[in-house]
Each structure stands twice: as structure tokens, then as C-alpha cells.
Design an enzyme around this catalytic site. Structure first.
Site, short mmCIF file in Angstrom:
data_model
loop_
_atom_site.label_atom_id
_atom_site.label_comp_id
_atom_site.label_asym_id
_atom_site.label_seq_id
_atom_site.Cartn_x
_atom_site.Cartn_y
_atom_site.Cartn_z
N LYS A 205 47.62 36.22 48.78
CA LYS A 205 46.80 37.22 48.27
C LYS A 205 45.88 38.83 48.11
O LYS A 205 46.37 39.51 47.55
CB LYS A 205 45.70 36.32 47.35
CG LYS A 205 44.78 36.56 46.56
CD LYS A 205 45.79 37.00 44.88
CE LYS A 205 44.88 38.07 44.18
NZ LYS A 205 45.66 38.24 42.73
N CYS A 259 39.77 43.39 41.42
CA CYS A 259 40.76 42.60 42.16
C CYS A 259 41.26 43.78 43.53
O CYS A 259 40.79 44.03 44.73
CB CYS A 259 41.43 42.46 41.56
SG CYS A 259 41.95 41.31 40.07
#
Ligand code: SAJ
Length: 432
Positions: A205, A259
Site C-alpha cells: 500500500k 494519501c
């Protein structure tokens, strides 16, 4: 194990659509959020998101009767944690929401349960942080309950489509945990679901978003070099990308959102002596708002207390999110510089940004302005009529940091135009 009752903790941009997809696929879903205003609004079927397809999906879930919303978890077969992981001032992961979510599950945790963490976290968090918290229940992970890390990878603006279509990676704390998650998500995910271990999934991720950040930093560095050499970086990128193995991303005023602007720091935190390129890329992207300020200083040179109208404060096109937005940082720098600043963003419904009220129309924002600066490339801004906007301004200066507006059209309407990264358009000052 059958997973009929699913408790989703955190009804944000991932938790809410995930809960809704499970509900519309026949699962009994309890959506949990600590924000009681959000819980009240959802109970009333009140969803007003700019995210394409989300309102329809959530309303269908509520209408199905399978989705109920609460502020506290209750007994379930599966718990999904989808809470934010912001960073601290020292750029380390703030796991307080993950911790609170885990602690809220403990009283309801039973033998045979499954706990899935979707929040972005530093490598090792599932095994070393989440599992010990859950074991405070007196139950033992692996023996009594399963745990897996399953990162989300949906792009804001395409969440509903990508939640279904994207491939997913699941990192179980043991193979059985991974398999049970795959079987559960296969109910609505059409992409492939790959199994690995928890720490690898956590690293994957972070690598994904870091890859994007480093590539944007490269595009931004190209823009600054091109600007200084008198080259148009946009033309150069377009032509370089005709090479079959080159794909340069888009320069801009910086990288925002919760993010890409945050996650690379979790790798820096995990390996500070090794993550050199990653740290430098973050620094390059974080410096872009200052480069935009330099550009604006040049184009308004000679104007006393320039009035600057900013188009867009959202962190990227067609979203209403201002978290870590580079546009907000530019606005703050312009104010600090002593300029008179107005801001218009048709997506953002906040009344003000750091005390500066947002204009409710573009006309109000540009009225009497000396310089218009485009900070967010919302698609609707491409439709703006330069003649109309120019007639409301005191001086006709345009600075486009996203390469959205048609330079020729704006010049034809009498504007002096500068573009970030375009050394040909030149950062001409008003007087020149
Ligand atoms: N940006 C540029 N130039 C580009 C692309 C983006 O300056 O060429 C800027 C955007 O304007 C924005 C920022 O970067 O300020 C991030 O935007 P984005 O569209 O790259 O990504 P996010 O943050 O909206 O979503 C990302 C996605 N990750 C990747 O594409 C690798 C998404 O798939 C993730 O699920 C999401 O982060 C997340 O939640 O982690």
C-alpha cells in the site's frame, strides 16, 4: 465461517461505500462512526457527496434495510476498520483512530470472528499493534479469531467503480485469515484478490502511493527546469510520453489529499536511513506552493497590494476534499505576502478557509482582481469564458498552475498568461 453480520468502523470515503456494497449484497451491516452528525444524516438517508455514484449506492443500502448506522460497535461476525491515519507534526503515523477502533471492538469480539484493517499504516502495525490490542479481549489471534490487512486502493472521483473493479491484496496474519477475507470480498469485488502476509500488504500500500508521489516530484522538477531554460514542459512531456516506455505525470502546485501526501512518510518512518529518494520527493512536492508564490510575485510585480482571485482550493480536480491541499497552502502564502486574496471553488462547501470566507460565485471572486490564478483543475473551469471574466477584473493577468485553460483563448481575450512549468509563456510581470 459464514460472515453474515459485518460491522464497518469508520464511515468515510472507504468505509461508507464498502458497508453499502456489503448491504446491497445481502449482508447485515452495522456502520459505525464517532461523528454523530454523520450518523444522524445517514439515518435520515441524507447523503450529499460529489463522489460519482456514491449517493445512489448509499441510499440503496439504507433502503435495503441491511445497513444500519450506530456510534458504537456491537457483536458481529466480521469487523472492518476503515478509519483515517493522519500524520503527526513530526511526520509519523498517528494511529490513535486505529487504536480507538480496535478498543471499541474488544468488548464485542467473540470466537470465530474476523477483523480486517483497511486503513493505511506503517509496516508491522497489524501484527505488532492491532493484534495485541484485540487480544486484550482474552482471546488469542489465530486460535480464536482471524485478522488480516486489506488496503483500499480506490481513487477519489472513481471510488464506486474502483471498489468493485480493482484487484486487491490481502495480508492475513496466517493463510486462513487471508482466505476468509478473499471469500468475503468476492461477494462484490470483481477484480482479482491476491493473498500475501500482513507486513507485505502494508508495504505494498505504501509503495503504491509512494510511487505516485516520486513520479509527481519528477514531473514537478522537470517543470522547474523547463521554466528556467525557457522550455514549455507541457509540450515536452506530451512528446516525451510518445516514447513507448515513458509516462511522465503532470506537474502542478503540489501534492495533496490524505494519501499520497502522507503515506510516503510512513516508509521514511520505517527506514529513515534508507528512504532518501522518498523523503526528497516529499520535500520537492511540498516546496511547490512556494514556487507558485514566486511565479505570482513576478507576474504582479509593480502592482500595489495586488488583488489575487484563486480558482479552486480542493486538493485535486472534481473533488470537495481540502485535506493537505496545495491550493490551500498557496492561498495562505499569498495572504502572508500581504496580497488581497479571494477564493472560489464550486465543489467545496466550507464557509471559509483559515478564516478567509470563500466567494459564492466566480464573479464575486474575480470582481476587481488584478490576477486570476488557477490552483485546482476542476473540469468546469475549462468552460470559463475569458472575455466575461476579464471584463470584471481590474487587470487581466492569468496564471495557470495546472495547464487546464486554453492559453490562446485567454491571450485573445487580452490576458497576460503565465503557466507553471512553461518557460515560453514566461512569467512576465504586469509592467513588461
Ligand atoms: N497530482 C499531480 N500530478 C499528477 C497526478 C496527481 O500533481 O499527475 C496531484 C493531485 O492533484 C493531488 C495529488 O497529486 O493533489 C494526489 O492525487 P491522485 O489523484 O494522484 O491520488 P489520490 O490521493 O486522490 O488517491 C491516491 C491513489 N493512489 C494511486 O494512484 C497510487 C488511490 O488509488 C489510493 O487509493 C488513494 O491514494 C489512497 O487512499 O491511498
Amino acid at each position: 465461517m459464514t460472515s453474515q453480520r459485518i460491522c464497518v468502523i469508520g464511515l468515510g470515503y472507504v468505509g461508507l461505500p464498502t458497508a453499502s456494497f456489503f448491504a446491497t449484497h445481502g449482508f447485515e451491516v452495522i456502520g459505525i462512526d464517532v461523528n454523530d452528525q454523520l450518523v444522524e444524516a445517514l439515518r435520515a438517508g441524507d447523503v450529499h457527496s460529489h463522489e460519482p455514484g456514491l449517493n445512489t449506492l448509499v441510499q440503496a443500502a439504507i433502503r435495503s434495510g441491511n445497513l444500519v448506522v450506530r456510534v458504537e460497535p456491537e457483536a458481529a461476525d466480521t469487523f472492518v476498520i476503515a478509519v483515517p491515519t493522519p500524520f503527526t507534526d513530526s511526520k509519523t503515523a498517528d494511529l490513535s483512530y486505529v487504536e480507538a477502533a480496535a478498543r471499541s471492538i474488544v468488548p464485542s469480539l467473540r470466537r470465530g470472528n474476523l477483523v480486517i484493517l483497511e486503513s493505511t499504516v506503517p509496516p508491522g502495525t497489524t501484527e505488532e499493534f492491532l493484534v495485541p490490542l484485540l487480544e486484550e479481549s482474552g482471546l488469542k489471534a489465530r486460535r480464536d479469531f482471524s485478522v488480516a490487512y486489506m488496503p483500499e486502493r480506490v481513487l477519489p472521483g472513481r471510488i464506486v467503480v474502483e471498489l468493485v473493479e480493482n484487484d486487491r491484496v490481502v495480508g492475513g496474519i496466517d493463510p486462513a485469515s487471508g482466505e476468509v477475507v478473499r471469500d468475503l470480498y468476492k461477494n462484490f469485488v470483481q477484480g482479482e484478490i491476491f493473498l500475501t502476509d500482513a507486513m507485505t500488504a502494508e508495504m505494498i500500500k505504501l509503495m503504491e502511493n509512494t510511487c505516485r508521489d516520486v513520479n509527481i516530484a519528477l514531473a514537478n522538477e522537470f517543470a522547474l527546469i523547463a521554466q528556467s531554460l525557457g522550455v514549455d514542459v507541457w509540450e515536452a512531456i506530451r512528446l516525451a510520453n510518445r516514447h513507448p516506455r515513458v509516462n511522465i505525470l503532470r506537474p502542478g502546485p503540489g501534492v495533496g489529499g490524505h494519501c499520497v501526501a502522507v503515506d510516503p512518510w510512513f516508509l521514511v518512518e520505517a527506514a529513515p536511513d534508507l528512504a532518501n529518494l522518498i523523503r526528497l520527493s516529499r520535500q520537492i512536492n511540498d516546496a511547490m506552493p512556494y514556487k507558485v508564490l514566486d511565479l505570482i510575485r513576478q507576474v504582479v510585480r509593480g502592482i500595489e497590494t495586488p488583488r489575487i482571485a484563486c480558482l479552486g482550493v480542493a486538493y485535486k480536480r472534481d473533488v470537495d476534499d481540502v485535506r493537505e491541499s496545495p491550493a490551500v497552502k498557496v492561498v495562505n502564502l499569498l495572504i502572508k505576502e500581504g496580497f488581497h486574496v479571494s477564493v472560489f471553488d464550486p465543489f467545496v462547501s466550507l464557509p471559509s478557509i483559515n478564516g478567509l470566507p470563500l466567494s459564492s460565485t466566480i464573479e464575486a471572486a474575480v470582481s476587481g482582481a488584478d490576477c486570476l490564478i488557477l490552483l485546482t483543475d476542476h473540469s468546469c473551469f475549462a468552460e470559463i469564458m475569458p472575455e466575461q471574466i476579464g471584463s470584471l477584473m481590474r487587470r487581466q493577468i492569468l496564471s495557470d498552475t495546472r495547464h487546464l485553460l486554453d492559453e490562446t483563448r485567454w491571450r485573445a481575450a487580452g490576458f497576460k498568461v503565465s503557466q507553471l512549468g512553461n518557460g515560453k509563456s514566461g512569467a512576465v510581470s504586469y509592467g513588461s
